[in-house]
Design an enzyme around this catalytic site. Structure first.
Site, mmCIF file in Angstrom:
data_model
loop_
_atom_site.group_PDB
_atom_site.id
_atom_site.type_symbol
_atom_site.label_atom_id
_atom_site.label_comp_id
_atom_site.label_asym_id
_atom_site.label_seq_id
_atom_site.Cartn_x
_atom_site.Cartn_y
_atom_site.Cartn_z
ATOM 1 C CG PHE A 204 -0.007 5.993 3.790
ATOM 2 C CD1 PHE A 204 -0.344 5.380 4.988
ATOM 3 C CD2 PHE A 204 -0.034 7.389 3.727
ATOM 4 C CE1 PHE A 204 -0.708 6.128 6.101
ATOM 5 C CE2 PHE A 204 -0.397 8.147 4.832
ATOM 6 C CZ PHE A 204 -0.735 7.512 6.021
ATOM 7 C CG ASP A 205 0.200 9.170 -0.611
ATOM 8 O OD1 ASP A 205 0.907 8.292 -0.104
ATOM 9 O OD2 ASP A 205 0.589 10.317 -0.848
ATOM 10 C CB THR A 206 -4.229 5.367 -3.255
ATOM 11 O OG1 THR A 206 -3.332 5.968 -4.187
ATOM 12 C CG2 THR A 206 -5.497 4.953 -3.960
#
Length: 411
Positions: A204-206
């Site tokens: 999700f972050d990437t």
């Protein structure tokens, strides 16, 4: 306060009670079976926010379908501390939890951090300050930025650096650390980007960061002090496999052009800087790239012509003719593509001044040849190497003269 959410983003959170301003910060802690660490994390975070952060805040515990007593502990903390809220999701997934809570939050800046608090909380205010001021759109804690201090084993260090190298090579990522569990985003930016994020787990972050970069948003990086949690429950192999699948999915999406990033760029992206300060030319990076590409083509054409003519007319004449032909073509190509000058107006003057530049390049390359031949007949390979080096020096000189003399009036 406790709310529940399914796999889809939660409904908008109600405003704060009358007379109480909505929080500036919503600090989300996604948890799954963290009954051991949750309470001490929330107490420590609450104390830091109360004593060191001069903004209204909320701490949201996002429970990802825990099967131990994590949810009960979270509800107890919410009853004890007014600034703590709990959101429960029936499905696992850190990305799913963050998407749900951030989509529903009424705060101006949305933050998340891992429950182990491996990142020193002293970095929290530097993380959110550029977002509150409007200077940046997202902010990340970086363990790889200059000034960061990190304590962790070689295995995780190697994996982290390799992963970020993969992101740079495949998705052209410009941020230094995609995985540090210490990030923030402006709420207005989140509302535009979150519907495009597909991953519900650790990628999700990437995905969020890459989409933000492609949309022309500004990401602020904060070097952090970080101490590895030896008891982390993250499955490295499964997480790495899922991350690589996420990278492949994003590559396919960008290749198909299926993401509406141009619309987001138009709404939120930052416009190019219009520099008018004397001595600070506009679009320097773009001009360098185009000039270099034209220069490579010119050098190859020069070498081909030189090799073809060398046996017939000798080294000096081959150099003269090859350089003259490629210089005329080089000036015309740079006039149009590098410096954006179109039409016939001034073309003669540009070619004349370009020939003067050519003369300087000729003097440099001819002088190199003369010096080389003064010691006897050199090896043909050595001769070509010397010419290439001399042409590289002439290319640097040519760009400086083109930019600051020949095409200066047309910028």
């Amino acid at each position: 306060m406790t709310t529940s959410a399914d796999a889809s983003p939660a409904a908008p959170r109600a405003s704060s009670p009358a007379g109480t301003p909505n929080p500036v910060l919503d600090v989300v802690i996604p948890v799954y079976n963290e009954e051991t660490d949750l309470a001490q994390c929330v107490y420590r975070l609450h104390t830091h926010l109360r004593d060191h952060v001069p903004y209204a805040y909320r701490i949201t515990i996002a429970d990802n379908a825990s099967t131990d007593s994590t949810l009960a502990i979270a509800r107890g903390l919410a009853e004890e501390i007014p600034e703590v809220e709990v959101v429960h999701l029936d499905e696992k997934g850190r990305g799913r939890a963050l998407n749900a809570v951030w989509s529903a939050s009424d705060a101006q800046v949305l933050v998340y951090m891992d429950v182990d608090l491996s990142t020193d909380l002293a970095a929290l205010l530097p993380l959110v300050a550029p977002l509150i001021s409007g200077h940046s759109d997202l902010a990340i804690g970086s363990r790889l930025a200059r000034g960061a201090r990190v304590v962790r084993g070689p295995k995780r260090e190697i994996i982290s650096r390799c992963y970020n190298l993969i992101l740079r090579g495949t998705l052209a990522a410009k941020f230094s650390d995609a995985q540090c569990g210490f990030k923030a985003i402006r709420a207005d930016v989140a509302r535009q980007l979150l519907p495009l994020v597909e991953d519900t787990g650790w990628f999700f972050d990437t995905e969020l960061l890459v989409l933000a970069q492609r949309a022309g948003l500004r990401t602020h990086e904060v070097p952090v002090d970080w101490i590895d949690d030896p008891d982390s429950s993250v499955n490295i192999v499964a997480t790495a496999t899922a991350d690589l699948k996420g990278v492949a999915r994003m590559i396919r999406a960008f290749a198909k052009g299926s993401l509406p990033l141009s619309e987001i760029r138009a709404q939120l992206g930052r416009a190019p800087i219009g520099v008018s300060t004397p001595g600070v030319p506009p679009r320097l990076a773009t001009q360098l790239v185009r000039f270099a590409a034209i220069g490579v083509g010119s050098t190859l054409a020069y070498l081909v012509l030189y090799v073809l003519l060398r046996g017939a007319v000798g080294a000096q004449w081959a150099n003269l003719v090859s350089l003259l032909v490629t210089a005329i073509a080089n000036t015309a190509a740079n006039r149009r593509f590098t410096f954006g000058v179109r039409g016939s107006a001034g073309a003669g003057r540009h070619q004349f001044e370009g020939l003067i530049v050519f003369g300087l390049g000729l003097a440099l390359t001819s002088g190199s040849l003369a010096l080389l031949h003064s010691g006897g007949e050199p090896n043909r390979f050595v001769e070509l190497v010397v010419l290439v080096l001399a042409n590289l020096a002439a290319t640097v000189l040519r760009f400086l003269l083109f930019r600051n003399w020949v095409f200066r009036k047309n910028r």
